[in-house]
Enzyme design. Sequence first.
Site, mmCIF file in Angstrom:
data_model
loop_
_atom_site.group_PDB
_atom_site.id
_atom_site.type_symbol
_atom_site.label_atom_id
_atom_site.label_comp_id
_atom_site.label_asym_id
_atom_site.label_seq_id
_atom_site.Cartn_x
_atom_site.Cartn_y
_atom_site.Cartn_z
ATOM 1 N N VAL A 105 38.391 40.340 28.242
ATOM 2 C CA VAL A 105 37.683 41.557 27.661
ATOM 3 C C VAL A 105 38.541 42.565 27.232
ATOM 4 O O VAL A 105 38.632 43.194 26.102
ATOM 5 C CB VAL A 105 36.367 41.973 28.388
ATOM 6 C CG1 VAL A 105 35.675 43.412 27.615
ATOM 7 C CG2 VAL A 105 35.372 41.008 28.816
ATOM 8 N N ILE B 33 34.461 36.722 32.992
ATOM 9 C CA ILE B 33 35.893 36.392 32.320
ATOM 10 C C ILE B 33 36.644 37.856 32.037
ATOM 11 O O ILE B 33 36.713 38.186 30.849
ATOM 12 C CB ILE B 33 35.825 35.560 31.034
ATOM 13 C CG1 ILE B 33 34.900 34.493 31.234
ATOM 14 C CG2 ILE B 33 37.303 35.108 30.637
ATOM 15 C CD1 ILE B 33 35.258 33.480 32.162
ATOM 16 N N HIS B 34 36.540 38.838 33.109
ATOM 17 C CA HIS B 34 37.164 40.108 33.103
ATOM 18 C C HIS B 34 38.216 40.332 32.185
ATOM 19 O O HIS B 34 38.136 41.301 31.150
ATOM 20 C CB HIS B 34 37.477 40.423 34.675
ATOM 21 C CG HIS B 34 36.417 40.175 35.822
ATOM 22 N ND1 HIS B 34 35.492 40.917 35.971
ATOM 23 C CD2 HIS B 34 36.482 39.323 36.732
ATOM 24 C CE1 HIS B 34 34.800 40.533 36.933
ATOM 25 N NE2 HIS B 34 35.650 39.453 37.267
ATOM 26 N N ASP B 35 39.283 39.335 32.356
ATOM 27 C CA ASP B 35 40.457 39.897 31.933
ATOM 28 C C ASP B 35 40.638 39.741 30.427
ATOM 29 O O ASP B 35 41.234 40.556 29.641
ATOM 30 C CB ASP B 35 41.744 39.279 32.464
ATOM 31 C CG ASP B 35 42.119 39.681 33.762
ATOM 32 O OD1 ASP B 35 41.367 40.568 34.349
ATOM 33 O OD2 ASP B 35 42.739 38.875 34.531
ATOM 34 N N THR C 90 32.615 44.197 32.372
ATOM 35 C CA THR C 90 33.217 42.758 32.339
ATOM 36 C C THR C 90 31.924 41.766 33.085
ATOM 37 O O THR C 90 32.019 40.772 33.114
ATOM 38 C CB THR C 90 34.489 42.629 33.059
ATOM 39 O OG1 THR C 90 34.205 42.920 34.504
ATOM 40 C CG2 THR C 90 35.326 43.359 32.475
#
Length: 339
Positions: free
Chosen positions: A267, A263-265, A217
């Site tokens: 992914v 934008i970790h989530d 991420t």
Amino acid sequence: MASVGLFRLPEAGLTPRVAPLGTAKKPLPIIIDCDPGLDDALAIACAVVRPELKLLAVTSVGGNADVRHCTENALRLLQLYGAADVPVAEGAVGPLSGPLERATEIHGATGLGSTTIPAAARKADPEGAVALMARTLAASAEPVVLVPIGPLTNIALLIRSYPHLAPKISHICLMGGSVGEGNSSASAEFNIYADPTAAEIVFNSGLPITMIGLDVTHHAILDRSILERFAALPGTSAKVASELLKFSFDRSAAWGQGEKMAIHDAVAVLHLAIPDLVGVSRYHVVVDSTQGPARGRTIGDANPYRLKRDKLESNCDVGLTIDSKRFADEMVDIYSKLP
Ligand code: BDR
Ligand code: CA
């Protein structure tokens, strides 16, 4: 070109994905468990728009902000995105054990920066997150993918409270952890650090897991150039997303970390919809739930010699690579399709 996770162990090459993949013809049923959260907001958008996914429910957990805010944010975001019919229920206030961790310095006091989204007409389902997940799993004709993008408290409670529903969970595709460096501490990523006991239950559950952690991420980055592209989009959702991103860019710039945001989530959600966006490798992952300096660390081993010697089976796919440019293009495409 795909970028390679900075902290990838040298012996771990990419391996075929284990996570199921939705298609437009046969959308994958998913439940998102989240703590919106700036990047959670963008992840929910991905789940609403992508035709390969069927969002059955959204549950909230205390994490980035107080759970009351996270629940309200989930309801408001779904309404904004034209998906107000997706049921929402509130989950755990805090972890199974240990102190309450929040990330309001990153996400703002309410979890959505300084943005106020119009109030939702609908209320959260009073049965609560774990019961809603259980009821949704039980009612689903086919197994469901859980997509936890906050601390794993609700998921651990679900596993412990409804063990007979395990066959209804086809996969857990979670955002959390890192086989390299952490963010909450040098060792640990926030979602795992916020409830290591819950994470331990999930990783030891025997359920198939994909760990979309910081290794991948930290390459799913948007920078200020995205704002121009979002400004060209007609919908209110894109304007709200721009505000959320601006809040993050400003904070990150003030901290001397450049005007960008991982934008970790999103992914974790996109991995279930796009076959070749994320490259993964099989690992044996254990969680450190001790009180020491590595508390919350996800220790990943992919060394064939050690795994054989210690009779350890790989227990999850770990996300390592992503095509950063393609990721940004997908986000623009997703917001172009929202009201
Ligand atoms: C994770 O922590 C939260 O702050 C984000 O929403 C994401 O789920 C990244 O470490
Ligand atoms: Ca999150």
